[in-house]
Design a protein around this motif. Structure first.
Motif, short mmCIF file in Angstrom:
data_model
loop_
_atom_site.label_atom_id
_atom_site.label_comp_id
_atom_site.label_asym_id
_atom_site.label_seq_id
_atom_site.Cartn_x
_atom_site.Cartn_y
_atom_site.Cartn_z
N VAL A 35 0.93 -1.20 -0.02
CA VAL A 35 0.07 -0.11 0.11
C VAL A 35 0.75 1.05 0.03
N ILE A 36 0.65 2.27 -0.79
CA ILE A 36 1.21 3.64 -0.67
C ILE A 36 0.55 4.26 0.17
N CYS A 37 1.31 4.85 1.08
CA CYS A 37 0.83 5.35 2.26
C CYS A 37 1.91 6.82 2.60
N ASP A 38 1.24 7.60 3.51
CA ASP A 38 2.41 8.73 4.14
C ASP A 38 3.34 8.21 5.09
N LYS A 39 4.45 9.25 5.11
CA LYS A 39 5.40 8.79 5.93
C LYS A 39 5.25 8.50 7.54
N SER A 40 3.96 8.71 7.96
CA SER A 40 3.69 8.66 9.38
C SER A 40 3.60 7.06 9.90
N PHE A 41 3.82 6.28 9.07
CA PHE A 41 3.92 4.78 9.25
C PHE A 41 5.29 4.19 9.32
N SER A 42 5.55 3.33 10.39
CA SER A 42 6.93 2.76 10.50
C SER A 42 7.03 1.36 10.38
N GLU A 43 8.11 0.98 10.17
CA GLU A 43 8.24 -0.65 10.49
C GLU A 43 7.80 -1.04 12.01
N GLY A 44 6.95 -1.97 11.92
CA GLY A 44 6.52 -2.36 13.41
C GLY A 44 5.18 -2.04 13.70
N ASP A 45 4.85 -0.78 13.39
CA ASP A 45 3.57 -0.35 13.42
C ASP A 45 2.32 -1.40 13.22
N LYS A 46 1.36 -1.25 13.93
CA LYS A 46 0.02 -1.82 13.62
C LYS A 46 -0.88 -0.78 13.28
N ALA A 47 -1.80 -1.16 12.09
CA ALA A 47 -2.64 -0.16 11.59
C ALA A 47 -3.96 -1.14 10.98
N VAL A 48 -4.84 -0.17 10.92
CA VAL A 48 -6.22 -0.78 10.13
C VAL A 48 -5.99 -0.86 8.68
N TYR A 49 -6.20 -1.98 8.15
CA TYR A 49 -6.15 -2.38 6.72
C TYR A 49 -7.55 -2.66 6.16
N PHE A 50 -7.63 -1.78 4.82
CA PHE A 50 -9.06 -1.99 4.35
C PHE A 50 -8.49 -2.54 2.90
N GLU A 51 -9.30 -3.89 2.42
CA GLU A 51 -9.02 -4.44 1.18
C GLU A 51 -9.49 -3.71 0.14
N VAL A 52 -8.90 -3.97 -1.11
CA VAL A 52 -9.57 -3.42 -2.47
C VAL A 52 -10.93 -4.01 -2.37
N ASP A 53 -11.98 -3.36 -2.96
CA ASP A 53 -13.34 -3.46 -3.05
C ASP A 53 -14.11 -3.38 -1.96
N SER A 54 -13.29 -2.59 -0.59
CA SER A 54 -14.23 -2.20 0.50
C SER A 54 -15.02 -0.98 0.14
N VAL A 55 -16.05 -0.87 0.58
CA VAL A 55 -16.85 0.22 0.63
C VAL A 55 -17.23 0.70 2.01
N LEU A 56 -16.27 1.86 2.26
CA LEU A 56 -16.48 2.40 3.63
C LEU A 56 -17.69 3.55 3.70
N PRO A 57 -18.09 3.51 5.05
CA PRO A 57 -19.45 4.32 5.04
C PRO A 57 -19.14 5.72 5.12
N VAL A 58 -20.35 6.59 4.81
CA VAL A 58 -19.76 8.05 4.90
C VAL A 58 -19.95 8.40 6.43
N ARG A 59 -18.47 8.63 6.84
CA ARG A 59 -18.49 9.16 8.30
C ARG A 59 -17.22 10.09 8.14
N PRO A 60 -17.05 11.02 9.17
CA PRO A 60 -16.22 12.09 9.20
C PRO A 60 -14.76 11.75 8.93
#
Length: 389
Positions: A35-60
């Motif tokens: 995944v292409i992401c910004d530099k705020s992520f580092s090796e060892g970090d945990k994050a929430v991953y959304f797969e291709v074809d995910s439909v995310l709800p309308v939320r702020p």
């Protein structure tokens, strides 16, 4: 279990992107995606991953996606493949804090919690899993108890729902979701077929008191008008009567239903076609091995999906999932040959050494790899295909 579209991953590698100062390319321990992401992520970090074809709800918290991903007909943000500097970005990662969550352990499922849906064509949506009865499954595997299992569980006529008591719904695992599958199965003889862009259809001989009823099912429910009309035109019932006459067994034939108005009809087919990838002897409760399946199809007039190679060891050509993925990116077929039998289609694969489409050719959707004796199966989908379609 249904496929998880959002879950926790561990960033195990960060690669710089040439000429880009603000973004990097992240890899994960739990899957084979990047995944292409910004530099705020580092090796060892945990994050929430959304797969291709995910439909995310309308939320702020997802509003930053509006310009690029919002789809009015879905009332949500659709995550698709993208490509930059020759890199495929398969999905999206977000920090826990941005979603108002506390850090969780890797693998934690968040699809339901975040109200994430999967984008699918309605007619060919992935199957909803039905809970199996372990006692029934055990009894069906043994000759002495099979008759009793049928009497208890299968005596009633199947209605509109898919007959999971006879054959599983079609839903191959993407190898990028289960990287360990490659190491587990790479030295087991397999066969590789092309993915035809169509709808999953099952034509089945449903047992009755005297013999069988011919039925057609889509991926989840009773077949539609086009599929039944095709079965009538192809005289599937007559073919099944011959099967019954020869064997006194009932069979299920599963394949891709392709043609005008189905998906993008990338094969430019003028008429509907049914390309078989699985045949099951439901009387014995066994999937036919590859060569037996071929013999069945040839004898009773069923077309098979395009086969690339059989009796093959993946380890002969590929040392990793990434190499298998790269192989899948370079597969083409010649458009003016697809009205013929798939085995004669003019096919180009790893001889194509760049991403330029050969003149008169179309890109394949991907491949499916199965054990010769049905020990395993998984698919590898082309990233480039996903970008185009």
């Amino acid at each position: 279990m249904s496929r998880e579209m959002a879950y926790v991953v561990t960033v195990n590698k960060i690669d710089p992107i040439e000429g880009k100062d603000r973004i990097v390319y992240a890899h994960f321990a739990e899957n084979g995606y990047g995944v292409i992401c910004d530099k705020s992520f580092s090796e060892g970090d945990k994050a929430v991953y959304f797969e291709v074809d995910s439909v995310l709800p309308v939320r702020p918290e997802f509003e930053f996606l509006r310009k690029r991903c919002y789809k009015e007909n879905l009332n949500g943000f659709l995550i698709k493949n993208m490509k930059m500097n020759g890199l495929y970005s398969n999905g999206l990662i977000i920090h826990f804090s941005e979603l108002g969550l506390k850090e969780m352990k890797a693998g934690t499922a968040l699809t339901d919690k975040l109200n994430v849906k999967k984008f699918e064509d309605f007619a060919d949506a992935s199957p909803k899993q039905t809970k199996r009865n372990p006692v029934c499954d055990f009894m069906m595997k043994h000759f002495l108890t099979r008759w009793l299992a049928k009497k208890i569980w299968f005596h009633s006529k199947v209605g509109g729902e898919f007959p999971v008591q006879y054959i599983s719904k079609s839903d191959e695992t993407n190898i990028q979701n289960e990287k360990a599958m490659f190491e587990k199965w790479k030295d087991i003889p397999c066969y590789i077929t092309r993915k035809h862009e169509g709808q999953s259809v099952t034509m089945i001989m449903l047992p009755n008191k005297k013999s069988f009823d011919t039925r057609v099912f889509g991926r989840n429910t009773n077949g539609n008008e086009k599929q039944y009309a095709f079965a009538d035109k192809q005289k599937i019932d007559e073919r099944f009567k011959q099967v019954w006459k020869d064997t006194k067994h009932c069979y299920a034939v599963q394949g891709e239903f392709c043609g005008p108005g189905i998906q993008k009809n990338i094969h430019c087919l003028k008429d509907y076609r049914f390309f078989v990838y699985t045949v099951k002897d439901i009387t014995e409760g066994k999937l036919l091995p590859f060569f037996d399946m071929c013999d069945f199809c040839d004898k009773y007039g069923f077309e098979r999906v395009k086969c690339v190679v059989s009796s093959y060891l993946l380890s002969k050509k590929f040392s990793s999932v990434n190499e298998l993925q790269e192989y899948t990116e370079h597969m083409w077929f010649k458009k003016d040959t697809t009205d013929k039998n798939p085995e004669s289609w003019d096919d180009v694969d790893d001889r194509v050494i760049n991403d330029k489409k050969p003149d008169g050719y179309m890109r394949w959707e991907g491949i499916v790899i199965r054990g010769m004796n049905n020990e395993f199966s998984f698919k590898v989908k082309s990233n480039e295909y996903a970008l185009i379609f």
